[in-house]
Write an enzyme that holds these catalytic residues in place. Structure first.
Site, PDB file in Angstrom:
ATOM      1  N   LYS A   1       0.837  -1.208   0.000  1.00 60.87           N
ATOM      2  CA  LYS A   1       0.000   0.000   0.000  1.00 60.87           C
ATOM      3  C   LYS A   1       0.873   1.259   0.000  1.00 60.87           C
ATOM      4  CE  LYS A   1      -0.258  -0.378   4.996  1.00 60.87           C
ATOM      5  NZ  LYS A   1      -1.038  -0.813   6.142  1.00 60.87           N
TER       6      LYS A   1
ATOM      7  N   TYR B   1      16.671  30.307   7.765  1.00 61.58           N
ATOM      8  CA  TYR B   1      15.431  30.995   8.131  1.00 61.58           C
ATOM      9  C   TYR B   1      15.264  31.056   9.644  1.00 61.58           C
ATOM     10  CZ  TYR B   1      13.417  30.798   3.404  1.00 61.58           C
ATOM     11  OH  TYR B   1      13.154  30.970   2.076  1.00 61.58           O
TER      12      TYR B   1
HETATM   13  C1  LIG Z   1      -0.164  -1.877   6.664  1.00 65.82           C
HETATM   14  C2  LIG Z   1      -0.702  -3.120   7.224  1.00 65.82           C
HETATM   15  C3  LIG Z   1       0.140  -4.153   7.653  1.00 65.82           C
HETATM   16  C4  LIG Z   1       1.645  -4.029   7.666  1.00 65.82           C
HETATM   17  O1  LIG Z   1       2.068  -3.379   8.833  1.00 65.82           O
HETATM   18  P1  LIG Z   1       3.625  -3.146   9.115  1.00 65.82           P
HETATM   19  O2  LIG Z   1       3.671  -2.575  10.479  1.00 65.82           O
HETATM   20  O3  LIG Z   1       4.105  -2.188   8.080  1.00 65.82           O
HETATM   21  O4  LIG Z   1       4.261  -4.478   8.984  1.00 65.82           O
HETATM   22  C5  LIG Z   1      -0.444  -5.332   8.068  1.00 65.82           C
HETATM   23  N1  LIG Z   1      -1.785  -5.480   8.092  1.00 65.82           N
HETATM   24  C6  LIG Z   1      -2.621  -4.507   7.705  1.00 65.82           C
HETATM   25  C7  LIG Z   1      -4.088  -4.727   7.764  1.00 65.82           C
HETATM   26  C8  LIG Z   1      -2.115  -3.296   7.264  1.00 65.82           C
HETATM   27  O5  LIG Z   1      -2.958  -2.323   6.887  1.00 65.82           O
END
Ligand SMILES: *Cc1c(COP(=O)(O)O)cnc(C)c1O
Length: 356
Positions: free
Chosen positions: A34, A254
């Protein structure tokens, strides 16, 4: 040309996936890709993750992007669909959906024939105490029984609120999950993200869902990637574009937030928050030059930062690692009151992308 580069190391990605297999040899692997593979670029990463069993994404657009690159693997929408019309698209493209609330259950039931014909599993989410997504313990058993009676293959799923730290909620979540799993047996099960893969080998079950560990960043605040047997996949570099000699009492950047207490040599580096380099500045931040830590001084601008090279022998054109193999993204994140996940995901499109 302005040098700001994001380099993706596909061998490191493969090696991290192998690490998941080593830790969870019995489970299938749903690799989480994702948010554009946590900012690494889906199209640059997918082939290296080919030996995963499935891919996980947050929404239909991401799933379609993965499907364009790969028509073999199963793809799971881990938050399910967000509107009914997405169901036909999901089914047509062989996407498995999570259902976490009644409306999604209804959409699935309204399309059950097409869904079942494709032989797709349905993921059913338990809200075991995180109170983000999922059916409560007292309603999920009926949902699963109804789906099983209709011929669906279900994967009981949940997500830990605190897999990265010790917290009493974890035991409550585990117990609820085990109780529901027993009540719905036989049923496929999945509850481990990266941190949980390390922490609870006995909970790997049918599918593990690694995310951050694939990309070589740590899911734990107090354990670094080297100790976890992971390799950083992304290296983020820029170059020194100017050098300033400053006297005691002079300011940098800045807001004039930095004032020299002794004569200094300051280098200006071609990176800034416009590239996704964080500006929040929680405590002293560093970059890395030839594997030594070099302090960032003054505020981060949109296109530039300043670093203290007083004791170094470097010139314009010198390459600086912002994060990567030497300066870990998790440490940059900690210096900015953030986590590696966020810095990786929010990189901008401006840095040039390279794949090795
Ligand atoms: C993003 C996600 C993961 C992975 O989590 P990590 O901490 O990056 O390993 C696992 N399960 C779901 C449902 C997620 O949305």
């Amino acid at each position: 040309m302005r040098q700001a580069t994001v380099c993706i190391d596909r061998e490191a990605l493969k090696s991290n996936l192998d690490r998941v297999k080593q830790l969870a040899p019995q489970a299938k692997i749903l690799s989480m890709v994702k948010a554009n593979a946590y900012g690494h670029g889906i199209k640059d990463c997918l082939a290296a993750l080919d030996s995963s069993d499935a891919f996980g994404v947050a929404c239909l657009n991401e799933a379609l992007e993965v499907r364009q690159l790969n028509d073999q693997h199963s793809i799971t929408l881990v938050e399910g669909i967000f509107a009914e019309h997405e169901m036909q698209i999901a089914i047509a493209n062989h996407f498995e959906v999570m259902i976490h609330q009644q409306q999604q259950l209804q959409w699935l039931l309204d399309h059950q024939q097409a869904y079942l014909t494709k032989g797709l599993k349905v993921w059913v989410k338990l809200n075991s105490g995180m109170n983000r997504l999922g059916f409560k313990a007292d309603e999920i058993i009926a949902v699963i029984q109804q789906l099983k009676a209709l011929g669906f293959t279900c994967v009981l799923s949940m997500h830990f609120a605190n897999a990265d730290i010790d917290h009493p909620l974890s035991q409550q979540q585990i117990q609820q999950f085990l109780d529901i799993k027993a009540a719905c047996a036989p049923i496929l099960a999945s509850c481990c993200n990266s941190a949980a893969i390390y922490k609870w080998p006995e909970l790997h079950f049918d599918y593990v869902r690694p995310g951050i560990m694939l990309y070589g960043a740590s899911p734990f605040a107090d354990r670094n990637v080297r100790d976890l047997g992971l390799q950083p996949v992304m290296s983020f570099h820029a170059e020194i574009i100017a050098i300033q000699q400053i006297a005691t009492g002079e300011y940098v950047g800045y807001g004039a937030t930095f004032q020299a207490t002794h004569p200094m040599t300051i280098a200006v580096v071609s990176i800034g928050y416009g590239d996704g380099y964080p500006r929040s500045y929680h405590r002293q931040n560093f970059v890395s030059i030839n594997a030594s830590a070099v302090a960032v001084v003054g505020r981060v601008s949109m296109d530039m930062i300043a670093i203290d090279i007083t004791d170094l022998d470097v010139e314009i054109g010198q390459v600086v690692e912002l994060w990567g193999k030497d300066r870990l993204v998790d440490d940059v994140a900690a210096a900015n009151g953030s986590i590696g996940y966020e810095l990786l995901c929010r990189l901008s499109q401006r840095p040039q992308r390279i794949v090795v």
